[in-house]
Design a protein around this motif. Structure first.
Motif, PDB file in Angstrom:
ATOM      1  N   TRP A   6     -93.797  42.733 -82.166  1.00 61.53           N
ATOM      2  CA  TRP A   6     -94.911  42.305 -82.537  1.00 61.53           C
ATOM      3  C   TRP A   6     -95.622  42.645 -83.684  1.00 61.53           C
ATOM      4  O   TRP A   6     -95.781  44.056 -83.644  1.00 61.53           O
ATOM      5  CB  TRP A   6     -96.035  42.154 -81.172  1.00 61.53           C
ATOM      6  CG  TRP A   6     -97.052  41.192 -81.445  1.00 61.53           C
ATOM      7  CD1 TRP A   6     -98.402  41.620 -81.704  1.00 61.53           C
ATOM      8  CD2 TRP A   6     -97.039  39.735 -81.613  1.00 61.53           C
ATOM      9  NE1 TRP A   6     -99.037  40.350 -81.934  1.00 61.53           N
ATOM     10  CE2 TRP A   6     -98.629  39.464 -81.779  1.00 61.53           C
ATOM     11  CE3 TRP A   6     -95.779  38.772 -81.283  1.00 61.53           C
ATOM     12  CZ2 TRP A   6     -98.655  37.816 -81.973  1.00 61.53           C
ATOM     13  CZ3 TRP A   6     -96.231  37.581 -81.561  1.00 61.53           C
ATOM     14  CH2 TRP A   6     -97.532  37.058 -81.772  1.00 61.53           C
ATOM     15  N   LYS A   8     -98.650  43.491 -84.702  1.00 55.07           N
ATOM     16  CA  LYS A   8    -100.096  43.501 -84.433  1.00 55.07           C
ATOM     17  C   LYS A   8    -101.202  43.712 -85.485  1.00 55.07           C
ATOM     18  O   LYS A   8    -102.248  43.561 -85.285  1.00 55.07           O
ATOM     19  CB  LYS A   8    -100.438  44.573 -83.236  1.00 55.07           C
ATOM     20  CG  LYS A   8     -99.952  46.025 -83.640  1.00 55.07           C
ATOM     21  CD  LYS A   8    -100.171  46.934 -82.577  1.00 55.07           C
ATOM     22  CE  LYS A   8     -99.877  48.441 -82.967  1.00 55.07           C
ATOM     23  NZ  LYS A   8    -100.712  49.018 -83.863  1.00 55.07           N
ATOM     24  N   ILE A  33     -92.907  36.709 -75.008  1.00 55.31           N
ATOM     25  CA  ILE A  33     -93.938  36.656 -76.153  1.00 55.31           C
ATOM     26  C   ILE A  33     -95.386  36.393 -75.514  1.00 55.31           C
ATOM     27  O   ILE A  33     -96.399  37.236 -75.910  1.00 55.31           O
ATOM     28  CB  ILE A  33     -93.695  35.985 -77.242  1.00 55.31           C
ATOM     29  CG1 ILE A  33     -92.337  36.471 -77.904  1.00 55.31           C
ATOM     30  CG2 ILE A  33     -94.695  35.918 -78.098  1.00 55.31           C
ATOM     31  CD1 ILE A  33     -91.830  35.715 -79.006  1.00 55.31           C
ATOM     32  N   TYR A  36     -96.370  39.387 -73.223  1.00 58.42           N
ATOM     33  CA  TYR A  36     -96.971  40.400 -74.024  1.00 58.42           C
ATOM     34  C   TYR A  36     -98.341  40.322 -74.490  1.00 58.42           C
ATOM     35  O   TYR A  36     -99.263  41.211 -74.326  1.00 58.42           O
ATOM     36  CB  TYR A  36     -95.876  40.785 -75.137  1.00 58.42           C
ATOM     37  CG  TYR A  36     -96.475  41.892 -76.076  1.00 58.42           C
ATOM     38  CD1 TYR A  36     -96.085  42.978 -75.870  1.00 58.42           C
ATOM     39  CD2 TYR A  36     -97.005  41.486 -77.085  1.00 58.42           C
ATOM     40  CE1 TYR A  36     -96.750  44.028 -76.667  1.00 58.42           C
ATOM     41  CE2 TYR A  36     -97.639  42.390 -78.181  1.00 58.42           C
ATOM     42  CZ  TYR A  36     -97.459  43.646 -77.885  1.00 58.42           C
ATOM     43  OH  TYR A  36     -97.812  44.487 -78.713  1.00 58.42           O
ATOM     44  N   ASN A  37     -98.617  39.059 -75.143  1.00 57.29           N
ATOM     45  CA  ASN A  37    -100.019  38.877 -75.636  1.00 57.29           C
ATOM     46  C   ASN A  37    -101.098  38.709 -74.601  1.00 57.29           C
ATOM     47  O   ASN A  37    -102.093  38.964 -74.791  1.00 57.29           O
ATOM     48  CB  ASN A  37    -100.078  37.690 -76.593  1.00 57.29           C
ATOM     49  CG  ASN A  37     -99.239  38.048 -77.824  1.00 57.29           C
ATOM     50  OD1 ASN A  37     -99.957  38.954 -78.808  1.00 57.29           O
ATOM     51  ND2 ASN A  37     -97.976  37.901 -78.139  1.00 57.29           N
ATOM     52  N   GLN A  40    -102.148  41.978 -73.757  1.00 57.52           N
ATOM     53  CA  GLN A  40    -102.767  42.826 -74.815  1.00 57.52           C
ATOM     54  C   GLN A  40    -104.139  42.182 -75.026  1.00 57.52           C
ATOM     55  O   GLN A  40    -105.071  42.395 -75.865  1.00 57.52           O
ATOM     56  CB  GLN A  40    -102.093  42.592 -76.347  1.00 57.52           C
ATOM     57  CG  GLN A  40    -100.773  43.408 -76.268  1.00 57.52           C
ATOM     58  CD  GLN A  40    -100.818  44.803 -75.872  1.00 57.52           C
ATOM     59  OE1 GLN A  40    -101.959  45.445 -76.734  1.00 57.52           O
ATOM     60  NE2 GLN A  40    -100.216  45.580 -75.185  1.00 57.52           N
ATOM     61  N   SER A  42    -104.637  39.129 -76.492  1.00 52.82           N
ATOM     62  CA  SER A  42    -104.632  38.702 -77.900  1.00 52.82           C
ATOM     63  C   SER A  42    -104.849  37.234 -77.957  1.00 52.82           C
ATOM     64  O   SER A  42    -104.501  36.583 -76.834  1.00 52.82           O
ATOM     65  CB  SER A  42    -103.326  39.211 -78.459  1.00 52.82           C
ATOM     66  OG  SER A  42    -103.063  40.674 -78.286  1.00 52.82           O
ATOM     67  N   SER A  43    -105.546  37.029 -79.070  1.00 49.88           N
ATOM     68  CA  SER A  43    -105.465  35.573 -79.333  1.00 49.88           C
ATOM     69  C   SER A  43    -104.414  34.993 -80.129  1.00 49.88           C
ATOM     70  O   SER A  43    -104.162  35.609 -81.296  1.00 49.88           O
ATOM     71  CB  SER A  43    -106.930  35.199 -79.898  1.00 49.88           C
ATOM     72  OG  SER A  43    -106.996  33.684 -80.237  1.00 49.88           O
ATOM     73  N   VAL A  44    -103.437  34.044 -79.800  1.00 50.10           N
ATOM     74  CA  VAL A  44    -102.318  33.841 -80.589  1.00 50.10           C
ATOM     75  C   VAL A  44    -102.056  32.271 -80.589  1.00 50.10           C
ATOM     76  O   VAL A  44    -102.443  31.606 -79.719  1.00 50.10           O
ATOM     77  CB  VAL A  44    -101.191  34.586 -79.843  1.00 50.10           C
ATOM     78  CG1 VAL A  44     -99.880  34.270 -80.431  1.00 50.10           C
ATOM     79  CG2 VAL A  44    -101.332  36.030 -79.739  1.00 50.10           C
TER      80      VAL A  44
END
Length: 222
Positions: A6, A8, A33, A36-37, A40, A42-44
């Motif tokens: 990734w 990042k 994937i 993982y996010n 984290q 995360s916004s993906v």
């Protein structure tokens, strides 16, 4: 062996966060994937995610993803733009171009920009474009989508004073050749101020618009 690494730091490095192109990814790799996010927080943005790929995801993953079948996009931890922006709009020549137009719209929304779509304004009925011209001119950048012979790009660029980002689409018969004719038309246009991305690349067009906009005033997504 890890199937992905990734990036990042891509957003701080380039202004655009890493997105996930789902086409050709296995269900296991896509799930890894997403997991993982999620860890984290995360916004993906996920592009070209088919309904079949969406349906096989665990329900716990689906609950975290905002999936839009029309654009084949999904957004993890989506924060919707709070205000309507006048920076960019999207113009499609035909209703058949809407899937790619909506991919561009969702990419913009993920990055904090609201962008209206003006649909079905192709040159076969030029009055439709003229009727919406004043609305289009309220924006600073226009993303235009057209298949067939791609005539919209030249006509629109000849009528407005903002950059036109052309997205040739794979819509059309025979010699339209899956978007090749529209691509050639965009590149060969005599109307100045046209920027051209690859066939069906609504994602790329949106990111080009974002990078231009950020030169003037950045948008921060919480």
């Amino acid at each position: 062996m890890d199937s992905f690494v990734w990036d990042k730091d891509r957003k701080s490095r380039t202004g655009i966060a890493e997105a996930v192109f789902c086409n050709s990814k296995s269900d296991a790799d896509l799930a890894a994937i997403i997991e993982y996010n999620m860890m984290q927080k995360s916004s993906v943005l996920f592009t070209r995610m088919t309904i079949e790929q969406w349906q096989v995801l665990p329900s716990s993953f689906q609950e975290k993803l905002d999936y839009d079948q029309a654009s084949r996009t999904a957004i993890l931890n989506f924060v919707k733009p709070k205000e309507r922006s006048s920076d960019v709009c999207i113009v499609s020549a035909g209703t058949s171009d809407l899937a790619i137009a909506k991919e561009a719209q969702r990419t913009l929304a993920f990055n904090g920009y609201c962008a209206p779509i003006y649909a079905d304004l192709g040159v076969a009925g030029l009055w439709r474009l003229i009727e919406k011209l004043d609305d289009i001119k309220q924006h600073k950048i226009v993303i235009a989508l057209a298949g067939m012979e791609g005539a919209l790009f030249s006509v629109l660029s000849g009528l407005v004073d903002m950059p036109v980002i052309a997205v040739p689409t794979s819509v059309g018969y025979g010699v339209s050749a899956g978007g090749q004719a529209a691509l050639t038309s965009a590149l060969a246009s005599c109307s100045p101020g046209i920027l051209t991305v690859n066939i069906d690349n609504g994602f790329g067009a949106a990111n080009a618009a974002i990078k231009i906009i950020k030169q003037f005033h950045p948008v921060t997504v919480a």
